[in-house]
Design an enzyme around this catalytic site. Structure first.
Site, PDB file in Angstrom:
ATOM      1  N   CYS A 100     -18.071 -53.681 -30.184  1.00  0.00           N
ATOM      2  CA  CYS A 100     -18.995 -52.440 -30.350  1.00  0.00           C
ATOM      3  C   CYS A 100     -19.432 -51.786 -29.980  1.00  0.00           C
ATOM      4  O   CYS A 100     -20.470 -52.740 -28.486  1.00  0.00           O
ATOM      5  CB  CYS A 100     -19.469 -52.646 -31.747  1.00  0.00           C
ATOM      6  SG  CYS A 100     -21.163 -51.347 -32.201  1.00  0.00           S
ATOM      7  N   CYS A 104     -23.307 -44.623 -30.377  1.00  0.00           N
ATOM      8  CA  CYS A 104     -22.706 -43.636 -30.724  1.00  0.00           C
ATOM      9  C   CYS A 104     -24.269 -43.561 -31.820  1.00  0.00           C
ATOM     10  O   CYS A 104     -24.032 -42.556 -32.840  1.00  0.00           O
ATOM     11  CB  CYS A 104     -21.420 -44.514 -32.433  1.00  0.00           C
ATOM     12  SG  CYS A 104     -20.631 -45.392 -31.075  1.00  0.00           S
ATOM     13  N   THR A 191     -27.753 -51.937 -34.900  1.00  0.00           N
ATOM     14  CA  THR A 191     -26.810 -51.861 -33.545  1.00  0.00           C
ATOM     15  C   THR A 191     -27.445 -50.962 -32.147  1.00  0.00           C
ATOM     16  O   THR A 191     -27.581 -50.552 -31.856  1.00  0.00           O
ATOM     17  CB  THR A 191     -25.617 -50.884 -34.149  1.00  0.00           C
ATOM     18  OG1 THR A 191     -24.983 -51.535 -35.425  1.00  0.00           O
ATOM     19  CG2 THR A 191     -24.120 -50.855 -32.735  1.00  0.00           C
ATOM     20  N   GLU A 257     -26.188 -56.558 -33.156  1.00  0.00           N
ATOM     21  CA  GLU A 257     -27.037 -56.645 -33.980  1.00  0.00           C
ATOM     22  C   GLU A 257     -28.455 -56.927 -34.212  1.00  0.00           C
ATOM     23  O   GLU A 257     -28.521 -58.083 -33.891  1.00  0.00           O
ATOM     24  CB  GLU A 257     -26.503 -56.865 -35.295  1.00  0.00           C
ATOM     25  CG  GLU A 257     -25.700 -55.183 -35.842  1.00  0.00           C
ATOM     26  CD  GLU A 257     -24.193 -55.013 -35.098  1.00  0.00           C
ATOM     27  OE1 GLU A 257     -23.793 -56.153 -34.985  1.00  0.00           O
ATOM     28  OE2 GLU A 257     -23.554 -53.983 -35.073  1.00  0.00           O
ATOM     29  N   HIS A 292     -20.971 -41.205 -38.585  1.00  0.00           N
ATOM     30  CA  HIS A 292     -20.999 -41.962 -38.030  1.00  0.00           C
ATOM     31  C   HIS A 292     -19.863 -43.081 -38.830  1.00  0.00           C
ATOM     32  O   HIS A 292     -18.674 -43.663 -39.019  1.00  0.00           O
ATOM     33  CB  HIS A 292     -22.079 -43.239 -39.196  1.00  0.00           C
ATOM     34  CG  HIS A 292     -22.324 -44.065 -38.288  1.00  0.00           C
ATOM     35  ND1 HIS A 292     -22.192 -44.675 -36.262  1.00  0.00           N
ATOM     36  CD2 HIS A 292     -22.128 -45.792 -37.656  1.00  0.00           C
ATOM     37  CE1 HIS A 292     -22.086 -45.081 -35.567  1.00  0.00           C
ATOM     38  NE2 HIS A 292     -22.187 -46.623 -36.353  1.00  0.00           N
ATOM     39  N   TYR A 296     -16.369 -43.730 -37.144  1.00  0.00           N
ATOM     40  CA  TYR A 296     -15.190 -45.392 -37.028  1.00  0.00           C
ATOM     41  C   TYR A 296     -13.951 -45.012 -36.719  1.00  0.00           C
ATOM     42  O   TYR A 296     -13.140 -45.559 -36.984  1.00  0.00           O
ATOM     43  CB  TYR A 296     -15.562 -45.959 -38.687  1.00  0.00           C
ATOM     44  CG  TYR A 296     -16.908 -46.590 -38.916  1.00  0.00           C
ATOM     45  CD1 TYR A 296     -18.148 -46.111 -37.528  1.00  0.00           C
ATOM     46  CD2 TYR A 296     -17.009 -48.143 -39.554  1.00  0.00           C
ATOM     47  CE1 TYR A 296     -18.901 -47.310 -37.968  1.00  0.00           C
ATOM     48  CE2 TYR A 296     -18.503 -49.242 -39.218  1.00  0.00           C
ATOM     49  CZ  TYR A 296     -18.641 -48.888 -38.547  1.00  0.00           C
ATOM     50  OH  TYR A 296     -20.142 -49.475 -38.905  1.00  0.00           O
ATOM     51  N   CYS A 299     -13.652 -45.526 -33.281  1.00  0.00           N
ATOM     52  CA  CYS A 299     -13.981 -46.783 -31.929  1.00  0.00           C
ATOM     53  C   CYS A 299     -13.353 -47.798 -32.817  1.00  0.00           C
ATOM     54  O   CYS A 299     -13.091 -48.832 -32.119  1.00  0.00           O
ATOM     55  CB  CYS A 299     -15.539 -46.806 -32.616  1.00  0.00           C
ATOM     56  SG  CYS A 299     -16.046 -47.280 -34.269  1.00  0.00           S
ATOM     57  N   GLU A 447     -18.292 -55.581 -40.514  1.00  0.00           N
ATOM     58  CA  GLU A 447     -18.664 -53.818 -40.209  1.00  0.00           C
ATOM     59  C   GLU A 447     -17.766 -52.635 -40.411  1.00  0.00           C
ATOM     60  O   GLU A 447     -18.724 -51.768 -40.812  1.00  0.00           O
ATOM     61  CB  GLU A 447     -19.205 -53.317 -38.378  1.00  0.00           C
ATOM     62  CG  GLU A 447     -20.000 -52.462 -38.063  1.00  0.00           C
ATOM     63  CD  GLU A 447     -20.703 -51.958 -36.800  1.00  0.00           C
ATOM     64  OE1 GLU A 447     -20.237 -52.408 -36.073  1.00  0.00           O
ATOM     65  OE2 GLU A 447     -21.691 -51.760 -36.403  1.00  0.00           O
TER      66      GLU A 447
HETATM   67 FE1  SF4 Z   1     -20.093 -49.437 -33.128  1.00  0.00          FE
HETATM   68 FE2  SF4 Z   1     -18.240 -47.878 -33.173  1.00  0.00          FE
HETATM   69 FE3  SF4 Z   1     -20.703 -47.375 -34.775  1.00  0.00          FE
HETATM   70 FE4  SF4 Z   1     -20.102 -47.079 -32.358  1.00  0.00          FE
HETATM   71  S1  SF4 Z   1     -19.527 -46.391 -34.052  1.00  0.00           S
HETATM   72  S2  SF4 Z   1     -21.751 -48.155 -32.907  1.00  0.00           S
HETATM   73  S3  SF4 Z   1     -18.781 -48.086 -31.529  1.00  0.00           S
HETATM   74  S4  SF4 Z   1     -18.865 -49.333 -35.016  1.00  0.00           S
HETATM   75 FE    FE Z   2     -21.490 -49.399 -36.494  1.00  0.00          FE
END
Ligand code: SF4
Ligand code: FE
Length: 485
Positions: A100, A104, A191, A257, A292, A296, A299, A447
């Site tokens: 991660c 983001c 995060t 985190e 968000h 996902y 990422c 996550e």
């Molecule tokens: Fe982490 Fe994915 Fe959230 Fe970006 S979108 S902060 S990489 S979990």
């Molecule tokens: Fe996240």
């Protein structure tokens, strides 16, 4: 050009005076702490790749505010093309870090707050949007990392914020004066909190009139007085203290985190973007979560690419690559991973402009994207473990491999295919362990379940967005019950 280098980013973190605790101790130099540093390296990658011309189309954008080239993580999306490039950037970052990369949450926060403050001002005559745009300009011009902070501790889930035995279990406004507001509470599992320059707070859910003190959004420097960070543990985290490289699996990169405490923290009005306008808190949550959930679809796919690659290399190292069931399992992993990506791209390409000009994703498809993410990475991880073999969790340590007496036994008996050095096999097994059970599993597995909202939160949104009545009408027409329109 408002782009920092990775080393300028590290230097800027060293200038922060953050209050950080880990394992019951105050950490003065968090930048060089061996447990924290890999997560900082992941964020630093977003600076490094933005200055690499091979990736500039994905990693940078032209600011809609200043016209300058800015890091895409600081950008307000101006088109569906921007939304698609965001997901592609996140896949790239996942491929490069296998972790991660944290930046983001700030990008998703600024995009959500932008459209909601615009609509608040239009309805209520407030001035939040002007303030907010000048804040975005500041973070773009200084290429800052922003921690988007939404999730409150929440206490007893059956009670609303104002009904909790302890009123601080949701972050709230406790005082206000002509200079600003004072807030108290906490944000949980944040995060990237301890490598951000700024923290940007949003309410955790739709609020009612009784909970108006909890409808608050603001931004502060991450080292503002009264903010305390408590680092979250990760599986196998103390392996990073052993000073070896193989056993951590991913020696350079990680996620992070933290529990963030706000102990009567002052926020000047210029940085307040919502203060008790509870009727807009639901829209802010919905949009941040939507962005968000889209994220996902990028990422996790990038990290999935690394895991699929690791499983395929393990098949080579084990001598099983030609077995038809192994080939089929890898195809299955690819199919699942690309299905996740398809939803990330779909919700982006079906995006639309909000009244502020900032583009929002298709919320139904973004929620379907995240719902898939609560499932498929688990299956991809299961198949990777299947292909890798049980040695992944029974293997001796790197120190044993390096030991003058017992090292040769490790070399000899952990050998797979003769041409592959034992150390390479051990490295790849540790990488699979890291992604499926170790530190990176926070980002790739749990996550995937709970990040951006637990599965049920997406199901609520899916039912709200799906227009079931329209589907019933279609069926009634085809069945000859209702006439065609
Ligand atoms: Fe982490 Fe994915 Fe959230 Fe970006 S979108 S902060 S990489 S979990
Ligand atoms: Fe996240």
């Amino acid at each position: 050009m408002a782009l920092k280098t990775a080393s300028e980013y590290l230097d800027s973190l060293r200038r922060l005076n953050m209050t950080v605790y880990m394992f019951g101790e105050k950490i003065d130099n968090f930048v060089d702490h061996p447990i924290i540093r890999p997560s900082i390296n992941s964020v630093a990658k977003s600076y490094e790749l933005a200055l690499d011309e091979r990736y500039s189309d994905l990693m940078t954008a032209e600011s809609s505010i200043t016209g300058e080239t800015v890091n895409r993580f600081c950008h307000l999306h101006q088109s569906t093309g921007d939304l698609v490039r965001k997901v592609k950037m996140q896949r790239l970052m996942g491929q490069k870090t296998a972790a991660c990369f944290q930046r983001c949450v700030g990008m998703d926060a600024i995009n959500a707050i932008d459209s909601v403050t615009f609509e608040m001002d239009r309805k209520l005559g407030t001035e939040y949007h002007r303030r907010f745009r000048s804040y975005v300009k500041y973070i773009q011009e200084n290429d800052l990392v922003v921690d988007g902070a939404m999730t409150d501790p929440k206490g007893d889930r059956s009670l609303r914020p104002s009904q909790q035995a302890d009123p601080d279990l949701y972050l709230r406004v406790v005082r206000e004066n002509s200079d600003g507001i004072v807030v108290r509470g906490a944000k949980a599992h944040q995060t990237g909190a301890i490598n951000s320059h700024e923290i940007c707070v949003m309410p955790t859910m739709a609020m009612t009139g009784e909970d108006r003190d909890y409808a608050v959004s603001f931004a502060l420097p991450s080292d503002a007085p009264g903010i305390i960070y408590i680092y979250g543990r990760q599986s196998c985290d103390t392996r990073k203290l052993e000073g070896t490289g193989i056993d951590v699996g991913n020696a350079r990169y990680g996620g992070q985190e933290a529990l963030v405490i706000f102990e009567d923290v002052f926020v000047p009005w210029e940085r307040v973007f919502m203060c008790r306008e509870y009727e807009f808190s639901g829209a802010l949550v919905e949009r941040f979560a939507g962005y968000h959930r889209q994220s996902y679809g990028g990422c996790k796919v990038g990290v999935g690419d690394v895991l699929i690659g690791a499983a395929a290399v393990m098949a080579d190292f084990n001598g099983t690559a030609k077995a038809s069931h192994v080939k089929d399992k890898i195809i299955e992993m690819i199919h699942l991973n690309e299905t996740l990506y398809s939803c990330g791209i779909a919700c982006s390409s079906q995006g639309f402009p909000t009244p502020s000009g900032t583009y929002l994703i298709d919320l139904l498809l973004a929620n379907v994207c995240k719902q898939n993410v609560t499932r498929y990475p688990y299956e991809i991880a299961r198949l990777a473990e299947d292909i890798a073999g049980g040695l992944m969790v029974t293997m001796p340590s790197e120190k044993d491999l390096r030991h003058p007496q017992i090292g040769p036994y490790i070399e000899k008996y952990l050998k797979g295919v003769a041409s592959v050095p034992t150390e390479h096999r051990m490295r790849m097994l540790r990488l699979v362990e890291n992604l499926t059970l170790g530190c990176a599993a926070v980002g790739y597995r749990t996550e995937s379940m709970h990040g951006a909202g637990s599965p049920q939160a997406q199901r609520v949104m899916i039912s709200r967005q799906a227009n079931l009545e329209h589907k019933k009408k279609l069926a009634r027409v085809i069945a000859g019950i209702d006439p065609e329109d």
